[in-house]
Scaffold this motif. Structure first.
Motif, PDB file in Angstrom:
ATOM      1  N   GLY A  41       8.041  13.237  23.388  1.00  0.00           N
ATOM      2  CA  GLY A  41       7.220  13.002  22.459  1.00  0.00           C
ATOM      3  C   GLY A  41       7.755  11.866  21.384  1.00  0.00           C
ATOM      4  N   LEU A  42       7.067  10.984  21.143  1.00  0.00           N
ATOM      5  CA  LEU A  42       7.588  10.005  20.105  1.00  0.00           C
ATOM      6  C   LEU A  42       7.363   9.922  18.628  1.00  0.00           C
ATOM      7  N   PHE A  43       8.150   9.511  17.897  1.00  0.00           N
ATOM      8  CA  PHE A  43       8.002   9.649  16.457  1.00  0.00           C
ATOM      9  C   PHE A  43       7.603  11.100  15.886  1.00  0.00           C
ATOM     10  N   SER A  44       6.472  11.368  15.543  1.00  0.00           N
ATOM     11  CA  SER A  44       5.974  12.652  14.810  1.00  0.00           C
ATOM     12  C   SER A  44       5.003  13.277  15.885  1.00  0.00           C
ATOM     13  N   HIS A  45       5.017  14.532  15.670  1.00  0.00           N
ATOM     14  CA  HIS A  45       3.853  15.442  16.527  1.00  0.00           C
ATOM     15  C   HIS A  45       2.395  15.272  15.982  1.00  0.00           C
ATOM     16  N   THR A  46       2.456  14.628  14.636  1.00  0.00           N
ATOM     17  CA  THR A  46       1.121  14.263  13.997  1.00  0.00           C
ATOM     18  C   THR A  46       0.717  13.060  14.023  1.00  0.00           C
ATOM     19  N   ASP A  47       1.370  12.283  15.008  1.00  0.00           N
ATOM     20  CA  ASP A  47       0.985  10.676  15.139  1.00  0.00           C
ATOM     21  C   ASP A  47       0.646  10.496  16.530  1.00  0.00           C
ATOM     22  N   ASP A  48      -0.466  10.171  16.966  1.00  0.00           N
ATOM     23  CA  ASP A  48      -0.865   9.611  18.188  1.00  0.00           C
ATOM     24  C   ASP A  48      -1.199   8.149  18.038  1.00  0.00           C
ATOM     25  N   TYR A  49      -1.791   7.429  18.943  1.00  0.00           N
ATOM     26  CA  TYR A  49      -1.956   5.976  19.169  1.00  0.00           C
ATOM     27  C   TYR A  49      -2.818   5.704  17.936  1.00  0.00           C
ATOM     28  N   ILE A  50      -3.843   6.367  17.781  1.00  0.00           N
ATOM     29  CA  ILE A  50      -4.681   6.064  16.607  1.00  0.00           C
ATOM     30  C   ILE A  50      -4.193   5.966  15.427  1.00  0.00           C
ATOM     31  N   THR A  51      -3.331   7.160  14.964  1.00  0.00           N
ATOM     32  CA  THR A  51      -2.658   7.339  13.754  1.00  0.00           C
ATOM     33  C   THR A  51      -1.972   6.133  13.631  1.00  0.00           C
ATOM     34  N   LEU A  52      -0.982   5.619  14.860  1.00  0.00           N
ATOM     35  CA  LEU A  52       0.056   4.664  14.506  1.00  0.00           C
ATOM     36  C   LEU A  52      -0.861   3.354  14.242  1.00  0.00           C
ATOM     37  N   THR A  53      -1.845   3.155  15.170  1.00  0.00           N
ATOM     38  CA  THR A  53      -2.596   1.732  15.021  1.00  0.00           C
ATOM     39  C   THR A  53      -3.221   1.727  13.768  1.00  0.00           C
ATOM     40  N   GLU A  54      -3.805   2.554  13.044  1.00  0.00           N
ATOM     41  CA  GLU A  54      -4.418   2.752  11.687  1.00  0.00           C
ATOM     42  C   GLU A  54      -3.357   2.513  10.701  1.00  0.00           C
ATOM     43  N   ALA A  55      -2.338   2.923  10.824  1.00  0.00           N
ATOM     44  CA  ALA A  55      -1.107   2.956   9.753  1.00  0.00           C
ATOM     45  C   ALA A  55      -0.465   1.558   9.760  1.00  0.00           C
ATOM     46  N   ALA A  56      -0.317   0.971  10.949  1.00  0.00           N
ATOM     47  CA  ALA A  56       0.009  -0.483  11.138  1.00  0.00           C
ATOM     48  C   ALA A  56      -1.178  -1.530  10.661  1.00  0.00           C
ATOM     49  N   ARG A  57      -2.232  -1.018  11.188  1.00  0.00           N
ATOM     50  CA  ARG A  57      -3.517  -1.796  10.399  1.00  0.00           C
ATOM     51  C   ARG A  57      -3.496  -2.000   9.031  1.00  0.00           C
ATOM     52  N   LYS A  58      -3.390  -0.937   8.309  1.00  0.00           N
ATOM     53  CA  LYS A  58      -3.870  -0.842   6.637  1.00  0.00           C
ATOM     54  C   LYS A  58      -2.275  -1.495   6.278  1.00  0.00           C
ATOM     55  N   ASN A  59      -1.166  -0.991   6.571  1.00  0.00           N
ATOM     56  CA  ASN A  59       0.058  -1.672   5.904  1.00  0.00           C
ATOM     57  C   ASN A  59       0.921  -2.049   7.229  1.00  0.00           C
ATOM     58  N   PRO A  60       0.731  -3.392   7.548  1.00  0.00           N
ATOM     59  CA  PRO A  60       1.756  -3.794   8.646  1.00  0.00           C
ATOM     60  C   PRO A  60       3.059  -4.244   8.406  1.00  0.00           C
ATOM     61  N   VAL A  61       3.961  -3.149   7.884  1.00  0.00           N
ATOM     62  CA  VAL A  61       5.259  -3.514   7.460  1.00  0.00           C
ATOM     63  C   VAL A  61       6.075  -2.181   7.747  1.00  0.00           C
ATOM     64  N   VAL A  62       7.269  -2.568   8.258  1.00  0.00           N
ATOM     65  CA  VAL A  62       8.206  -1.613   8.519  1.00  0.00           C
ATOM     66  C   VAL A  62       9.449  -1.678   7.098  1.00  0.00           C
ATOM     67  N   HIS A  63       9.328  -0.353   6.914  1.00  0.00           N
ATOM     68  CA  HIS A  63      10.258   0.055   5.457  1.00  0.00           C
ATOM     69  C   HIS A  63      11.653   0.873   5.894  1.00  0.00           C
ATOM     70  N   GLU A  64      12.504   0.590   4.983  1.00  0.00           N
ATOM     71  CA  GLU A  64      13.740   1.329   5.098  1.00  0.00           C
ATOM     72  C   GLU A  64      13.907   2.250   3.621  1.00  0.00           C
ATOM     73  N   ILE A  65      14.404   3.440   3.777  1.00  0.00           N
ATOM     74  CA  ILE A  65      14.591   4.074   2.551  1.00  0.00           C
ATOM     75  C   ILE A  65      15.947   4.800   2.612  1.00  0.00           C
ATOM     76  N   ALA A  66      16.987   4.563   1.843  1.00  0.00           N
ATOM     77  CA  ALA A  66      18.225   5.203   1.854  1.00  0.00           C
ATOM     78  C   ALA A  66      18.048   6.751   1.625  1.00  0.00           C
ATOM     79  N   LEU A  67      18.948   7.569   2.582  1.00  0.00           N
ATOM     80  CA  LEU A  67      18.842   8.898   2.439  1.00  0.00           C
ATOM     81  C   LEU A  67      20.208   9.435   1.817  1.00  0.00           C
ATOM     82  N   LYS A  68      20.142  10.543   1.293  1.00  0.00           N
ATOM     83  CA  LYS A  68      21.224  11.309   0.680  1.00  0.00           C
ATOM     84  C   LYS A  68      21.790  12.215   1.501  1.00  0.00           C
ATOM     85  N   ASP A  69      21.163  13.079   2.148  1.00  0.00           N
ATOM     86  CA  ASP A  69      21.684  14.258   2.947  1.00  0.00           C
ATOM     87  C   ASP A  69      20.547  14.661   3.902  1.00  0.00           C
ATOM     88  N   ASN A  70      20.880  15.999   4.523  1.00  0.00           N
ATOM     89  CA  ASN A  70      19.736  16.293   5.435  1.00  0.00           C
ATOM     90  C   ASN A  70      18.471  17.010   4.821  1.00  0.00           C
TER      91      ASN A  70
END
Length: 617
Positions: A522-551
């Motif tokens: 399974g790819l990405f998240s168990h809560t995200d199928d093709y429809i979810t992925l497509t809608e997220a991309a349609r509303k906000n067609p951007v790939v972001h990065e966010i810095a992490l501190k720890d686990n």
């Protein structure tokens, strides 16, 4: 009838054997041809060949020069199919190297092999240089299956593929000029003839190829050709171009069909892939027939001529001295590394064009009583068979020894070229990863290509994906289509070829609603199928990065993405810039510390708005 059927049956058996043992098909084909041809005379009762290609008064398949006419027409189809596969985008980094290989490299081979043949075999200069002209060419039909099984950098594969196709008409051109020199007798008469022939070949070859390519392309785009006639009309056009060009300038037909194939291959044609499938199938059949016929046409006396140490010496000089010298001179000043130059210098198998033209010219000169002409065909076949055998058995090992073999294939193939795939592919490409999008929807592929992405039109239910040597560095597979059956099929069929480091697919709606059925791929998240992925991309067609501190920080952000359908986590980026694909089966990573980043698609996280590091795709 039995002989014709036998050639086809034996040819297809040889092709299967080659596929089964991952060998260039030319190897078993030539061996079969020798067994049913010259070697058969040693064990048949009447000392005749099992297959006699040329009518000898009692038996034979082709009368007079019929065999060579068939060979010429078949080669034209094979070279046209090769030209269709040449895409300008493949050589953006290595165009100058390819240009030098087919010019400087050809000159080095011509003079080096000619001198070697003259002094080792004592042949006349004319025959020696005819031999060297014939072995200028490398064979695309034998290079492709060799490279297909070796993970290499895209640039190295592209150089060998383009050289193999473009150098064929050049080798034929040089061979024609040398043949004319021998026929005319040299001197001023030859100089005038050579200049005229050279000019005519270039003029008519490029003119016919370019003109008919645009004419056929126009007819296809305007639907002037019914779908069921498209393949046969294209085939007849190729034969027409070859023959017409050859009438105006002998041997210009090869150049014409390569130019025609290249121009058509870089057009935006709706049925190009279907046309390519047809030509590939036809090429397999023609190659199977040709090599058996040409090998069977050799006489046992020809083999006895070169059964000595002089043959070994000539082969060694051509393969281990002249070929590497030509490559190193051609690659001077390029970005190629030393080990890459060594590998290109090692891989130089000769193919069908060398064998076909050698048989034609050798027979003509022999009939004219030219001294030494009997050496042409067996010597060229020796180079063809020897280089194929050497490269087929050692190329993979040699690649490992010198370090061009990609130990870890970092390339990524994405099945599907919809908006989410294009956004993810764009991000990967910006992060120096080789990414290829595959879709049978031409519109999606064209959109991807307009954004500078490498994308190909292909149906994954066919086997042709494994034929792309440009995918030899791919080690990850991501199936992102809206059809769960296609995604699963892609995993099942191509995980060994393209997913050695990981094969992933989107979860389907049924799996998403049932946490117990979470697939291991399974790819990405168990809560995200093709429809979810497509809608997220349609509303906000951007790939972001966010810095992490720890686990703990990472796990908290993942919980936020699970609750928000407009955010899809896709990668974990290490401080070194490596990208790890997030799997729905295992969203947890260990040892996350400062410097790591979460890469996600869609709406920007609220916690990231104060310190943004977006990567716009």
């Amino acid at each position: 009838m039995l002989e014709l059927a036998g050639i086809i049956i034996l040819g297809i058996i040889a092709q299967w054997v080659a596929w089964r043992f991952k060998l260039p098909a030319i190897l078993p084909l030539i061996l079969i041809g020798l067994l049913v041809g010259p070697i058969a005379t040693l064990y048949t009762d009447d000392g005749s060949k099992l297959i006699e290609p040329i009518w000898n008064g009692e038996k034979g398949l082709f009368p007079g020069e019929g065999l060579y006419y068939f060979v010429s027409l078949a080669i034209s189809v094979i070279l046209f199919e090769g030209g269709l596969t040449l895409k300008r985008a493949e050589i953006s980094n290595v165009g100058p190297v390819i240009t030098k290989l087919i010019t400087i490299g050809s000159v080095v081979t011509f003079f080096g092999a000619g001198v070697a043949a003259h002094y080792i075999f004592g042949l006349s200069w004319q025959i020696s240089f005819l031999f060297s002209a014939l072995i200028i060419v490398t064979g695309p039909t034998v290079i492709t299956p060799i490279l297909r099984n070796i993970p290499l950098k895209k640039d190295v594969s592209a150089i060998l593929k383009w050289e193999g196709i473009l150098i064929d008409p050049i080798g034929a051109l040089v061979a024609v000029l040398v043949f004319e020199f021998i026929s005319v007798g040299g001197g001023q008469a030859f100089t005038i003839t050579a200049l005229v022939e050279f000019g005519k070949i270039i003029l008519f070859g490029t003119t016919f190829g370019f003109t008919f390519a645009h004419a056929l392309g126009f007819a296809i785009k305007k639907n002037f050709i019914p779908h069921y006639l498209l393949n046969v009309v294209s085939l007849s056009t190729v034969l027409l171009v070859f023959v017409e060009s050859d009438i105006f300038a002998h041997e210009s037909g090869l150049l014409a069909v390569v130019v025609m194939g290249m121009v058509l291959g870089n057009m935006n044609l709706p049925n190009l892939k279907e046309l390519l499938y047809f030509k590939e199938s036809l090429s397999v059949l023609l190659i199977s027939i040709l090599f058996i016929l040409l090998a069977a046409n050799i006489d046992i006396a020809d083999l006895e001529l070169i059964y000595n140490w002089n043959t070994v010496a000539l082969f060694a000089v051509v393969v281990f001295l002249i070929r590497p010298l030509g490559v190193f001179l051609s690659a001077q000043g390029s970005n190629l590394k030393l080990n890459e130059k060594l590998f290109i210098g090692w891989v130089g198998p000769r193919g069908i064009v060398a064998a076909g033209i050698a048989s034609l010219f050798g027979s003509k000169l022999l009939a004219n009583g030219e001294p030494g002409a009997e050496y042409i065909t067996p010597l060229v076949f020796m180079i063809v068979l020897g280089t194929v055998l050497l490269n087929a058995t050692t190329a993979r090992l040699f690649a490992k020894v010198i370090g061009v073999f990609l130990k870890k294939s970092e390339g990524i193939i994405i099945i599907g070229a919809s908006l989410p795939s294009r956004l993810i592919g764009g991000y990967l490409q910006k992060n120096k990863r080789h990414v290829v999008l595959v879709d049978n929807n031409r519109t999606n592929v064209e959109k991807a290509q307009k954004h500078g992405l490498e994308a190909i039109v292909s149906n994954i239910y066919s086997d042709n994906l494994t034929d792309y040597i440009e995918l030899s560095d791919v080690g990850y597979l991501m199936a992102l289509t809206g059809n769960s059956d296609i995604n699963q099929y892609a995993i099942d069929s191509f995980k060994d070829q393209f997913g050695e480091n990981g094969s992933f697919r989107l979860v389907n709606s049924e799996e998403m609603s049932n946490p117990e059925s979470n697939p291991k791929e399974g790819l990405f998240s168990h809560t995200d199928d093709y429809i979810t992925l497509t809608e997220a991309a349609r509303k906000n067609p951007v790939v972001h990065e966010i810095a992490l501190k720890d686990n703990e920080h990472y796990e908290g952000l993942i919980e936020i993405t699970k609750a928000d359908r407009d955010i899809v986590p896709i990668f974990l980026k290490t401080p070194e810039g490596d990208l790890q694909i997030i799997s729905s089966n295992s969203l947890d990573f260990t040892d996350i510390k400062e410097g790591y980043k979460l890469v996600y698609l869609g709406k920007e996280l609220e916690v990231a708005k104060e310190n943004r590091t977006p990567e716009t795709a």
